[in-house]
Structures are given as structure tokens and as C-alpha cells.
Design a protein around this motif. Structure first.
Motif, short mmCIF file in Angstrom:
data_model
loop_
_atom_site.label_atom_id
_atom_site.label_comp_id
_atom_site.label_asym_id
_atom_site.label_seq_id
_atom_site.Cartn_x
_atom_site.Cartn_y
_atom_site.Cartn_z
N ASP A 16 -1.28 -20.91 3.78
CA ASP A 16 -1.29 -21.34 5.17
C ASP A 16 -2.33 -20.53 5.93
N VAL A 17 -3.29 -21.20 6.51
CA VAL A 17 -4.34 -20.54 7.27
C VAL A 17 -4.30 -21.08 8.69
N ALA A 18 -4.29 -20.18 9.67
CA ALA A 18 -4.28 -20.60 11.07
C ALA A 18 -5.60 -20.16 11.70
N ILE A 19 -6.23 -21.08 12.40
CA ILE A 19 -7.49 -20.79 13.07
C ILE A 19 -7.29 -21.06 14.55
N ASP A 20 -7.59 -20.06 15.36
CA ASP A 20 -7.43 -20.20 16.80
C ASP A 20 -8.79 -20.10 17.46
N MET A 21 -9.31 -21.24 17.90
CA MET A 21 -10.60 -21.29 18.58
C MET A 21 -10.42 -21.31 20.10
N GLY A 22 -9.17 -21.25 20.56
CA GLY A 22 -8.90 -21.26 21.98
C GLY A 22 -8.73 -22.64 22.57
N ASN A 23 -8.85 -23.67 21.76
CA ASN A 23 -8.73 -25.05 22.24
C ASN A 23 -8.06 -25.87 21.15
N PRO A 24 -7.01 -26.61 21.45
CA PRO A 24 -6.32 -27.38 20.42
C PRO A 24 -7.22 -28.37 19.68
N LEU A 25 -8.14 -29.01 20.40
CA LEU A 25 -9.06 -29.96 19.76
C LEU A 25 -9.92 -29.24 18.73
N LEU A 26 -10.49 -28.11 19.10
CA LEU A 26 -11.31 -27.35 18.15
C LEU A 26 -10.47 -26.82 17.00
N ASN A 27 -9.26 -26.36 17.29
CA ASN A 27 -8.38 -25.85 16.24
C ASN A 27 -8.11 -26.91 15.18
N LEU A 28 -7.74 -28.10 15.61
CA LEU A 28 -7.42 -29.18 14.68
C LEU A 28 -8.66 -29.65 13.92
#
Length: 146
Positions: A16-28
Motif C-alpha cells: 500500500d503506497v499513499a501519495i499526498d500531492m495536496g489535491n485529491p485530483l492529483l493524488n488519484l
């Protein structure tokens, strides 16, 4: 400017890898790119390993070819997945509801965009849009069955 953070955990058998770009659209979008890009690159490794075993030899040239093919396929399929996931999320936000229609619209837009970027003719772009919408919709319906 969005902050980026990378975190992950490894538990058997799931990664499981989580990436947080600060925006849900960018994250997904980034998540879809990485997951499907990795699957595509892994497919290339498995396929080329099979061919190397059948041939009985591995050369430096074939390893370089495999690496180039992994990058190309991973980037292509990762981009397709990123466009689809981002489009579906955007449609969901615009419509204000989460249902199969978002997948259909996201798949159709993605099919049309990828086809148009490949310099296909108008008929092929329309056909690819229909195919993308149908595949995405079928995937959602199959998820409802399981």
C-alpha cells in the motif's frame, strides 16, 4: 504550490503506497499512473523473461531492450490510467454523485483523448471513445457483482 509526501507500508501480500500531492485530483491521478504503470512494466519483465528462457540466453542488448520497453509501456499505460482516474474524479465532482455514469464518461473521454493524441482519424477517435466508455462501465458493473 502543492506539497508532496510519499509513504508506504508492506504487509503480506499487499503493498500500500499513499501519495499526498495536496489535491485529491492529483493524488488519484498519480496513484493511478503509478499502479497501472507498474503493472505494465511488470508484464514486460514477465514476457521478456519467458522469451529469454525459451531462447536459452540473455544478452546485454536484450536487457537494454527490456528496460526501454518497460519504461515505454509503463509510461503509456500509466498515462492512460492517470487520465482515466482524473477524468472520472472530475466528472464525479461536477455531477455531485458517484455512479457508473462517471466511469462511462471518464472512459469515453480517455479513449477519445488517447486516440486523438495518437493522430488517429475521426472515426477511430469515436470508436475508441465508445470502447473506453464500454470497458470502464463494464468494470464498474463487474465490481458490483463481487
Amino acid at each position: 504550490m502543492p506539497r508532496s509526501r510519499f509513504s508506504g507500508s508492506l504487509t503480506t501480500p499487499k503493498v500500500d503506497v499513499a501519495i499526498d500531492m495536496g489535491n485529491p485530483l492529483l493524488n488519484l491521478t498519480v496513484d493511478g499512473f503509478l499502479k497501472i504503470g507498474t503493472v505494465a512494466a511488470t508484464r514486460v519483465v514477465a514476457e521478456d523473461a519467458y522469451h529469454a528462457l525459451r531462447k536459452g540466453s540473455i544478452s546485454r542488448n536484450s536487457l537494454e531492450h527490456t528496460l526501454k520497453k518497460m519504461c515505454k509501456e509503463g509510461a503509456y499505460w500509466g498515462t492512460v490510467a492517470g487520465v482515466y482516474v482524473g477524468t472520472e474524479y472530475g466528472v464525479e465532482r461536477i455531477r455531485g454523485t458517484s455512479d457508473w455514469k462517471n466511469a462511462m464518461i471518464g472512459g469515453a473521454v480517455t479513449g477519445a483523448l488517447i486516440s486523438a493524441a495518437s493522430n488517429n482519424g475521426r472515426d477511430r477517435v469515436v470508436t475508441d471513445a465508445i470502447t473506453g466508455g464500454a470497458i470502464a462501465t463494464a468494470a464498474v458493473f463487474l465490481n458490483y457483482l463481487t
